[in-house]
Design a protein around this motif. Structure first.
Motif, PDB file in Angstrom:
ATOM      1  N   UNK A 120       0.877  -0.925   0.284  1.00 34.52           N
ATOM      2  CA  UNK A 120      -0.393   0.345  -0.032  1.00 34.52           C
ATOM      3  C   UNK A 120       0.597   1.533   0.314  1.00 34.52           C
ATOM      4  N   UNK A 121       0.267   2.199  -0.553  1.00 31.17           N
ATOM      5  CA  UNK A 121       0.355   3.704   0.001  1.00 31.17           C
ATOM      6  C   UNK A 121       1.239   4.275   1.349  1.00 31.17           C
ATOM      7  N   UNK A 122       1.007   3.861   2.243  1.00 35.10           N
ATOM      8  CA  UNK A 122       1.550   3.922   3.200  1.00 35.10           C
ATOM      9  C   UNK A 122       2.845   3.422   3.706  1.00 35.10           C
ATOM     10  N   UNK A 123       3.122   2.317   3.554  1.00 38.27           N
ATOM     11  CA  UNK A 123       4.614   0.865   3.645  1.00 38.27           C
ATOM     12  C   UNK A 123       5.182   1.558   2.599  1.00 38.27           C
ATOM     13  N   UNK A 124       4.979   1.990   1.245  1.00 42.02           N
ATOM     14  CA  UNK A 124       5.648   2.402   0.277  1.00 42.02           C
ATOM     15  C   UNK A 124       6.338   3.691   0.666  1.00 42.02           C
ATOM     16  N   UNK A 125       5.781   4.435   0.839  1.00 43.84           N
ATOM     17  CA  UNK A 125       6.418   5.659   1.451  1.00 43.84           C
ATOM     18  C   UNK A 125       7.129   5.976   2.129  1.00 43.84           C
ATOM     19  N   UNK A 126       6.625   5.108   3.149  1.00 47.08           N
ATOM     20  CA  UNK A 126       7.727   5.381   4.326  1.00 47.08           C
ATOM     21  C   UNK A 126       8.516   4.165   4.026  1.00 47.08           C
ATOM     22  N   UNK A 127       8.698   3.328   3.445  1.00 47.19           N
ATOM     23  CA  UNK A 127      10.245   2.619   2.715  1.00 47.19           C
ATOM     24  C   UNK A 127      10.865   3.386   2.176  1.00 47.19           C
ATOM     25  N   UNK A 128      10.265   4.279   1.336  1.00 51.21           N
ATOM     26  CA  UNK A 128      11.263   5.421   1.081  1.00 51.21           C
ATOM     27  C   UNK A 128      11.508   6.850   1.307  1.00 51.21           C
ATOM     28  N   UNK A 129      11.087   7.032   2.648  1.00 51.81           N
ATOM     29  CA  UNK A 129      11.226   8.401   3.289  1.00 51.81           C
ATOM     30  C   UNK A 129      12.223   8.151   5.002  1.00 51.81           C
ATOM     31  N   UNK A 130      12.080   6.889   4.892  1.00 47.20           N
ATOM     32  CA  UNK A 130      12.670   5.989   6.210  1.00 47.20           C
ATOM     33  C   UNK A 130      12.012   6.183   7.687  1.00 47.20           C
ATOM     34  N   UNK A 131      11.298   6.417   7.216  1.00 43.59           N
ATOM     35  CA  UNK A 131      10.065   6.390   8.325  1.00 43.59           C
ATOM     36  C   UNK A 131       9.070   5.275   8.929  1.00 43.59           C
ATOM     37  N   UNK A 132       8.215   4.894   9.667  1.00 46.59           N
ATOM     38  CA  UNK A 132       7.575   4.352   9.770  1.00 46.59           C
ATOM     39  C   UNK A 132       6.162   4.006   9.348  1.00 46.59           C
ATOM     40  N   UNK A 133       5.562   3.463   8.702  1.00 46.73           N
ATOM     41  CA  UNK A 133       4.116   3.465   8.538  1.00 46.73           C
ATOM     42  C   UNK A 133       3.423   3.939   9.267  1.00 46.73           C
ATOM     43  N   UNK A 134       3.487   4.201  10.741  1.00 50.67           N
ATOM     44  CA  UNK A 134       2.533   4.672  11.757  1.00 50.67           C
ATOM     45  C   UNK A 134       2.510   6.451  11.596  1.00 50.67           C
ATOM     46  N   UNK A 135       3.987   7.135  10.576  1.00 48.93           N
ATOM     47  CA  UNK A 135       3.779   7.915  10.914  1.00 48.93           C
ATOM     48  C   UNK A 135       3.307   8.748   9.461  1.00 48.93           C
ATOM     49  N   UNK A 136       3.300   7.527   8.649  1.00 47.97           N
ATOM     50  CA  UNK A 136       3.154   7.796   6.840  1.00 47.97           C
ATOM     51  C   UNK A 136       1.925   7.749   6.367  1.00 47.97           C
ATOM     52  N   UNK A 137       1.413   6.965   7.687  1.00 48.08           N
ATOM     53  CA  UNK A 137      -0.421   7.143   7.797  1.00 48.08           C
ATOM     54  C   UNK A 137      -0.895   8.019   8.874  1.00 48.08           C
ATOM     55  N   UNK A 138      -0.339   8.883   9.536  1.00 50.02           N
ATOM     56  CA  UNK A 138      -0.885   9.775  10.238  1.00 50.02           C
ATOM     57  C   UNK A 138      -0.007  11.215   9.166  1.00 50.02           C
ATOM     58  N   UNK A 139       0.914  10.707   8.097  1.00 49.43           N
ATOM     59  CA  UNK A 139       0.939  11.809   7.289  1.00 49.43           C
ATOM     60  C   UNK A 139       0.416  12.045   6.278  1.00 49.43           C
ATOM     61  N   UNK A 140      -0.080  11.027   6.050  1.00 47.87           N
ATOM     62  CA  UNK A 140      -1.144  10.674   5.543  1.00 47.87           C
ATOM     63  C   UNK A 140      -2.681  11.125   5.466  1.00 47.87           C
ATOM     64  N   UNK A 141      -3.426  10.797   6.968  1.00 49.62           N
ATOM     65  CA  UNK A 141      -4.456  11.517   7.410  1.00 49.62           C
ATOM     66  C   UNK A 141      -4.675  12.860   7.624  1.00 49.62           C
ATOM     67  N   UNK A 142      -3.269  13.778   7.390  1.00 44.06           N
ATOM     68  CA  UNK A 142      -3.458  15.414   7.089  1.00 44.06           C
ATOM     69  C   UNK A 142      -3.451  15.705   5.266  1.00 44.06           C
ATOM     70  N   UNK A 143      -2.705  15.203   4.767  1.00 46.27           N
ATOM     71  CA  UNK A 143      -3.555  15.739   3.451  1.00 46.27           C
ATOM     72  C   UNK A 143      -4.439  14.817   2.905  1.00 46.27           C
ATOM     73  N   UNK A 144      -4.875  14.122   3.658  1.00 48.13           N
ATOM     74  CA  UNK A 144      -6.208  13.674   3.066  1.00 48.13           C
ATOM     75  C   UNK A 144      -7.563  14.572   3.699  1.00 48.13           C
ATOM     76  N   UNK A 145      -7.303  15.656   5.429  1.00 46.73           N
ATOM     77  CA  UNK A 145      -7.604  15.730   5.412  1.00 46.73           C
ATOM     78  C   UNK A 145      -7.902  18.125   5.189  1.00 46.73           C
ATOM     79  N   UNK A 146      -6.436  17.892   4.388  1.00 43.65           N
ATOM     80  CA  UNK A 146      -6.344  19.223   3.028  1.00 43.65           C
ATOM     81  C   UNK A 146      -7.163  19.095   2.186  1.00 43.65           C
TER      82      UNK A 146
END
Length: 209
Positions: A53-79
């Motif tokens: 999924x996108x969450x895991x893909x970005x987490x691996x690319x950017x070097x942070x956790x899946x949880x952080x990726x999910x939170x970041x995407x939540x912010x984008x979804x709200x915007x």
């Protein structure tokens, strides 16, 4: 007034920026605007990621956790929601945007570039369509008003409109585009990023002086 927009359909802020620009343009009902979409690829090396999924893909690319990726995407979804867009990153299917960009260039030859851009954005961010899939791309092209045979030809012949895509990306590099969306107004003013509606309104008013 001509507005050129460098964009990648895999860029969530590009879709948000499109909506914000459209809202700004609505404040000038008596003015004529020509919108031209330009190709840009945030990552031309992306390949289909089966089962990822996108969450895991970005987490691996950017070097942070899946949880952080999910939170970041939540912010984008709200915007996105704040400008009337409905993002579903949980359904998004990772794909390379090159073929879609080539189809957009086909659409531009029919004055359907804006329609095609909108349809691809919605397909990716809202509907979870697989833009790696040839039949999906053809159906989306038909939805925009394109001839199915012409879309199929672009999908099957990887050289068609490839130079146009590369030319857009080269031009972006030449004028110093660091990221997208990037808006250029009559080759005089530029707005970088999904800025607030007021930024677009102010730029247009400045152009009209």
């Amino acid at each position: 007034m001509k507005i050129e927009i460098w964009s990648d359909i895999m860029c969530p802020f590009c879709y948000i920026g499109k909506r914000q620009l459209e809202t700004a343009l609505a404040e000038f009902p008596n003015d004529k605007f020509e919108i031209e979409w330009k190709s840009f690829q945030l990552d031309p090396t992306i390949t289909p990621q089966s089962g990822k999924d996108v969450y895991t893909f970005l987490a691996e690319r950017k070097g942070f956790s899946v949880e952080q990726s999910i939170e970041m995407h939540k912010g984008v979804t709200e915007r996105a929601k704040s400008v009337g867009l409905d993002y579903h990153f949980d359904k998004a299917i990772i794909s390379n945007s090159l073929t879609a960009h080539r189809i957009i260039h086909l659409a531009k030859t029919k004055n359907l570039g804006d329609q095609m851009e909108e349809i691809f954005f919605k397909a990716y961010f809202t509907d979870g369509k697989d833009l790696n899939d040839s039949q999906t791309l053809i159906k989306l092209g038909i939805e925009a008003g394109l001839d199915p045979k012409e879309v199929q030809e672009v999908v099957e012949n990887e050289s068609l409109f490839l130079n146009d895509v590369h030319s857009d990306i080269h031009e972006a590099n030449q004028i110093g585009v660091q990221g997208v969306p990037f808006f250029v107004f009559d080759r005089k003013y530029a707005v970088s990023g999904a800025q607030p509606v007021e930024a677009f309104v102010n730029t247009i008013k400045e152009m009209q002086k």
